[in-house]
Design an enzyme around this catalytic site. Sequence first.
Site, mmCIF file in Angstrom:
data_model
loop_
_atom_site.group_PDB
_atom_site.id
_atom_site.type_symbol
_atom_site.label_atom_id
_atom_site.label_comp_id
_atom_site.label_asym_id
_atom_site.label_seq_id
_atom_site.Cartn_x
_atom_site.Cartn_y
_atom_site.Cartn_z
ATOM 1 N N GLU B 764 0.827 -1.205 0.000
ATOM 2 C CA GLU B 764 0.000 0.000 0.000
ATOM 3 C C GLU B 764 0.859 1.252 0.000
ATOM 4 O O GLU B 764 0.710 2.127 0.842
ATOM 5 C CB GLU B 764 -0.962 0.001 1.198
ATOM 6 N N ASP B 765 1.779 1.307 -0.915
ATOM 7 C CA ASP B 765 2.585 2.510 -1.130
ATOM 8 C C ASP B 765 3.555 2.841 -0.010
ATOM 9 O O ASP B 765 4.127 3.924 -0.006
ATOM 10 C CB ASP B 765 1.700 3.744 -1.355
#
Lengths: 319, 1153
Positions: B764-765
Site C-alpha cells: 500500500e505505497d
Amino acid sequence: MEGASYQRFPRVKIREVKDDYMKFELRDTDASIANALRRIMIAEVPTIAIDLVEIEVNSSVLNDEFISHRLGLIPLTSERAMSMRFSRDCDACDGDGQCEYCSVEFYLRVKCLSDQTLDVTSKDLLSSDHTVVPVDYSDASSGFDNSTNKGIIIVKLRRGQELRLRAIARKGIGKDHAKWSPAATVTFMYEPEIYINEDMMETLSLEEKKELVESSPTKVFDIDPENKQVIVVDPEAYTYDDEVLKKAEAMGKPGLVEIHAKEDSFIFTVETTGAVKASQLVLNAIDVLKQKLDAVRLSDDTVEADDQFGELGAHMRGG
Amino acid sequence: MGYDSTMSNTTDDLSHGIDKQHLASPIKNLVDKYQLVPEFLKVRGLVKQHLDSFNYFVKTDIKKIVRANQEIRSILDPNIYLRYRDVHIGEPSMIFDAVTEKLCPQKCRLSDLTYAAPIYVTIDYTTGSHGQTSVSTKKNVVIGRMPIMLRSSCCVLYGKDEDELARLGECPLDPGGYFVIKGTEKVILIQEQLSKNRIIIDTDKKGCVQASVTSSTEKTKSKTVIKMEKEKIYLELNMFKTKVPIMVVMKAMGMESDQEVVQMLGRDPRFSSLLLPSIEECADLKLYTQHQALEFLESDKMLKMPLYSTGPVEKGARALSILRDIFLANVPVHHHNFRKKCIYVAVMMRRMMEAILNKDAMDDKDYVGNKRLELSGQLLSLLFEDLFKTMNDEARKSVDTLLARPSRSSRLDISQYIVKDSITVGLERTLSTGNWDVKRFRMHRKGMTQVVARLSYIGSLGHMTKISPQFEKSRKVSGPRALQPSQFGMLCPCDTPEGEACGLVKNLALMTHVTTDEDERPIMSLCYCLGVEDLEQLSAEELHMPTSYLITLNGLILGKHKSPQRFAIAMRKLRRAGKIGEFVSIFVNEKQRCVYIASDGGRVCRPLVIADKGISRIKEHHMRELRDGVRDFDSFLKDGLIEYLDVNEENNTLIALYEKEATPETTHIEIEPFTILGVCAGLIPYPHHNQSPRNTYQCAMGKQAMGNIAYNQLNRMDGLLYLLVYPQRPLLTTRTIELVGYDKLGAGQNATVAVMSYSGYDIEDAIVMNKSSLDRGFGRCIVMKKYSAVCQKYENGTSDRIIKPQRQGYEADRMQILDNDGIAAPGEIIRPHDIYINKESPTVTRTPITSPMGLPDSAYKPNRQTYKGPEGETAVVDRVALYSDKNNNLSIKFMIRHTRRPELGDKFSSRHGQKGVCGTIVQQEDFPFSERGICPDLIMNPHGFPSRMTVGKMIELLGGKAGVSCGRFHYGSAFGEPSGHADTVDAISETLVKHGFSYSGKDFIYSGITGMPLQAYIFMGPIYYQKLKHMVLDKMHARGSGPRVMMTRQPTEGRSRNGGLRVGEMERDCLIAYGASMLIYERLMVSSDPFEVQVCRKCGLLGYYNHKLKTGICSMCKNGENISTMKLPYACKLLFQELQSMNIVPRLKLAEA
C-alpha cells in the site's frame, strides 16, 4: 561433530591495496561467508566517532543539533578502536563514558574576525589523543593540491560569529549509527566465467562480431586486432546484464556466448571512510567474525546455550 | 546561459562531442525563443498581476475616487465646504511616541505591526461660518493609513537589488504581492467573476432564454435581464415589482413607433414574428405614447416604493430616472437622448432571438473570455471608496449638527472633522478578517484574504496565483469545474485542489498577465477616426445591414463599420506600434457580426510571438541582441515582435506551437509550450508522460513539502515552520524550476530508489528506508514552533511581571532553562512541562490600587507558561524576541526548535503524486547492493506503477541516473522534447550505457541478507523525494484514563485535549451484530460515564442520595421508601433532566433482573 566434514579452506588473493581502497578475491567459499564478511565490515567493525557535543557558544547560522550531527559524521582515525572499550561496559568510569579508556575529548574554538567567510573544518578540531584525529585526506596521491585541501567543512562563519564546543568521541559500531561505520563501500561480485563458442563465432562476419562486442554496455569483449577474433578482455567488467546473451539470441545464435557466475569465488571491493585502512578493515572484520564464532562455540555445550539458541543449540551440538 | 548556445550553435556540439543526439538532429535554423521566458519573468516577476493592480490603484484609481468625491459641503450652510485637490500615498511609516519612523516589512512581521503608509491629501477648506468664511489650503493632510503591498511601487522594497533586500531582512526570492497586517502576511486572493457590462445570453431556471447585463459604472451597479417568457419579452429589473413588457420600456424611452423597433431588430421576418406577441401585449395595455408608458411604469403595481421620498415630483420623472440611471447603467444617456439605450436593448433582443432560433448562439458562462479576474487593487479601491465616502458623510454630518446648534463660540474649521481613524481601521480590519462588507455596493463577501502559506516556498508562490471562484462550492454542477479549452495558456490545467473546490479554484499559468483598466476615451475617438459610423447618426434600418459589423468598446456599442476586418487590422497595427495600450484586445466575432474592443481590467492575456504568413517576426539576431543584453522583453513588445492576446482575441488567430509547424495561415507562434502550466505544476519533470490526475495530486502535495522557505527563514517568526536539514536541488530539473528559483529553495532530496518489493512492509505505497541514510541526514527536518507571551497591562494600572526563577524548591527543576530575568534562554534544551516564562499576574485587575508603593508579592499569582510538546522528546529554545506590541505591552516570542529524523509512518512523496509512508527502516547491511557498491536509500514497491501510470517518474529515475553519472543536470520540462528542454529517453539511455549502466536503468542487484543475486534486474536510480509535513509525532495519540467533559462526564474528544478514542455508531453496530454485549457495556458505560442514580420505583423519577440519612430520597414523593440504586450513563441522566426541563417526564420502570 559427526558426519562428513564440509570444511573448506578459503583463499584470499589481494589484487590492489591503497590506504582507503582494496580489491581482493575470495575463493573456495560460499556466499554466506562472503556476505558475512561484507556485513561485518559495514556494521560491526568498531570505530571512533564523536558522540556527545557540549556547545558553549554557537552564533553560527547552523543550529546546535545540525553542527553536532555534522561533527558525528566526521571520520576519526580509529586504529585504536579495536582495543578501546565501549563506554557502556567501561569499568574505569561509571558509565558516563568520559574516561581515557573509552573516550577521546575534542575541542573546537573558532571565531571569525575578518570580513572573509571563515570555513570551520575538521582540522580545527583539537584532539586530546594524537592517535584519534579527524581523517586527513590531503594525501599526496589523491592529486589534490594540499594547500587548498583543508579538511571536512563543518560550518562557515562570517565576521563576529563564533563556535566553541567540547566533543566526546566514543567507540561504536555501524549498527548503532552509520557514523561508526568504517566502510564507505563494501561490495562483492561473483566472478563471471565467460565461454565463447569459437565454432559458432567463426560463422559471424566482422560486422556482426563488432555488433556483439558493442552490445555489452561495459567493455567485456573486444576484437583481437590481429586475427579478428572476439576475445574476453575483462570478464569482471561484466555486470550480469545479459545484453550479450540477448544479442546472440537476436542474431539467431543462442549459445554463442555462455556466461556463468562462479558460485565459490568473489571479488571484493572495499573502500573506507579513512577511519581505518582498507586492509586493516578486512582484518578487523575477520577478527570480529572470529569473535562472534567464538561466542557461539564457547556457549556450545553450556546450559546457557539452550537458553540462548533454543532448538538451535541442540542442533549445534549435533542433535 | 549555456544551454541555448548548444541549441543554436552546432559547432559547439562538435567540440564537446557528448551529445550525439544533437548532431543527429537536423540543423536548427529556427529561432530558440525560450530565452524570452526568463526575460519575461525578469520584467514581470511572478506576481505581477497583484503588483500591477495595486500600483494602478495607488497611482490612478485612488485619485479618481477622490476626484469623484472631492467635495464635502454642509447642507445647512452651503458656503462651508472642504475640497480635496490631490491625493498621494507616502512612504510606509509609523508614528512611535510622536516620532515618525520608517517601516520595513520585516520589522512589521516581527513586531506585529501593519505595513502601511499614510494617505496624504491637499485640501481647500473654509473656516468660520455665517457668511464670515475664509478659504485656506492645507497640504499633506493625513486621512488614513493604507496597507502597502510588498514590492509594489509604494513599498520600500521597490526596485531594490539583492544586497539591499538582504539588508532589509528580506528574501530576494520572495515575490511580494501580499500585505503585512498586524504582523501576519495576508494575500488577497484573485477573485473570478463574470464580466461586467457585457450582454450574456443564457437560460434561467425555467429554461427561458434571457439576455442579462451586469452594469457597473462609477456611480451605479445594477443587473438588467431581458427574457422571453411565454413567447413575450419582458424586462426584469429589481426597481420594478414585476416583469415589465419590453415594448412598454421602449415606448417609455421615447421609441413610440413599433415599426422602428422592428427595424432595429433587423430585416429577418423571424425576428419580427418573435416580437409580435410583445407588441400585441403592449397594444392590449393601450399604451401608445411615451407619457402613457411612463405613467404605467410609475403605477403602484409596477414601481417599488422608494426608500425615501423626496417630495412630489413631476409625473413620470421617477420612472424616467430609473430608466436613465439604473436600467442598463453602462449605457450613458446625454440630454435625455435615449436612442443609444434603445439600440442597446434592440441588440440584446436580437441576440436573444438568435439564441432562441439557434441554440449555438448561447453564451458559455464558463468561457474564460466571459470572465474577469478581480485583483487586490480593484477590491481595495471598492473598500477605500466606501470608507472615504463614509468619512466624508460623517464629517458633513458633524459639521451640520454643529451648525444646527444655536450658539457656537469657536470658529468652525471643517478640516478638523475629517477623522483619519475610520479609514485606517476599516482597511486594516477588512484585510485581516477578509470580510468585504461594503454596504454601499451591496457586497458581502467572506474569505477574500488568506494568511500566506509559508510551509514551502512553492506553496507561497502558488498561493499568490490562486484564483478563488465566484460560485459557492456546494453546487453540484460539473460545468464550471470542467477544464475549459479557453483556459489554454492562461490557467494551469493541473493545479486545482481535490474535493469540493475541485475545478473551481484555479491557478494562473506561468506567463499569464491580468490587465488593469485603461482609459477608453482615446480608443473611442480613434475608432471614429478609423471609420466607425456613430450610432447617433444611424437609422434603425441601417443598424443591422448585412454589409456592416457593430463595433463595441467595453460592452458599449460605438457604431458600425463597413469593413470590419480592415478596421481590426488597423487597430492591431496601432497596438503593435504602441499607439494604444498593449493589452487592448480587438476581437472580430463573425457569428455575432461584431467587433469587440476591450480595454477593461481583469482580462487574462498572455504574450505570443507574431508571425507574418507563418514566419516568425523574431529572428536570430533579435535573440542574439537579447542575449547580449541590448534588448529586453519590453523592446520586443515595442518593436511589435510580440503581443499580448486575451482569450477573445485568440479566437481570431491561428497559433502554431513551433515555427516549423507554422503554415501560411499562422498568425502567431507560441513562445514555449511549458508555460501553459503554472508554478506548482512546473516542478514536475516530464508531466506530459504522466496520467493527468497525478500531476494534480503533486500540485497539492508540493505545497506540503518541507524544505527551505526563504533566505530569511531563520529570521522570521512564523507560527509553525518546517525546514529540511539538507535540502537539495532536484537532479532532474525543469526550466520552470530554474525560473521560479526552486533550485535555490528546494524542498526535497535526491534519493536513490530501488523499485522492488522488500520485507512486506512496503504494501500500500509504503516505502522501506535505509537506516544509514537516515543516520547521514536523509529526510531530517527541523520543526520550529512559536510560543508567545504578553506582559499585560490592566485597567487599574497594574501589570503582569516576569520574576526571577526559583533555584531551589520543588519547581526549580522545571525552571532550569530560565535565565535570571525569568525568560527561557536561547540554546537551552526544553522538555515537556518546562516553564519558559516565569510570569505573575496581579490578583486584582479591576479595582484601583490604593497603595502607592506598588503591589506586594502576595498580590500576584503565578501565571507561568509551560511547554507542552510530545512526551519523551526534547526541543531547544531557538530564539527569544522581545518587542512592544500595539498597546505598548512587553511581548515575547519564543521559537522552539525540534529536530526530527524520519520515523515509521512519516509521509514522503515523489514529484508525481506518489505519496507513501515509511513502512519500515532497515539496516544498511540488509539492504540490496549492486556490485558497484550502490545501495538504495529507499525501496519503493513496483505495484505503485501499473495503476498510476506515472511514466514521468520512471523517466525521472533514468534521467537522474544519467545525470549523476555524467555530471550534468538533466531537464524534463513539460512538452520539452522537441525544443530541447527535456532530455529524451534515447539520449538518456545512451548516456547510461556510456557510463556502464544498462540502457533500461535496471541494475543487477545482490540481496544484502543472503549475498545472493536477486532473481530480477532492479530498476534503480535517483528520484527527488519530498518529505511532507504530516509526521507521526504530531499525530500519534492514545489514552488510558484522562480528562472528561464537564457536562456529560464523557471522555474529551481530540488529540489536543488528550481525548479518548470513540467507539462510534458503526463500531457499536459491529459489536451488537457480533453479540459482544459485555464489551459494549464496558466501552459505552464503564469506560465512559458510569453514574449511580437513585430511582423511585413508585414515580419512576430520579431522586438523590442524602448523605446524612444515608438513604436515597425521592424528591417527588418526599420519602425514601421505594428507592432503588442503579447505574446508568451520566449522559442518560442528563437527558432525563433536560427533558424534564422542557416539561417532558421520563419515567423509569424497574423490574428485577
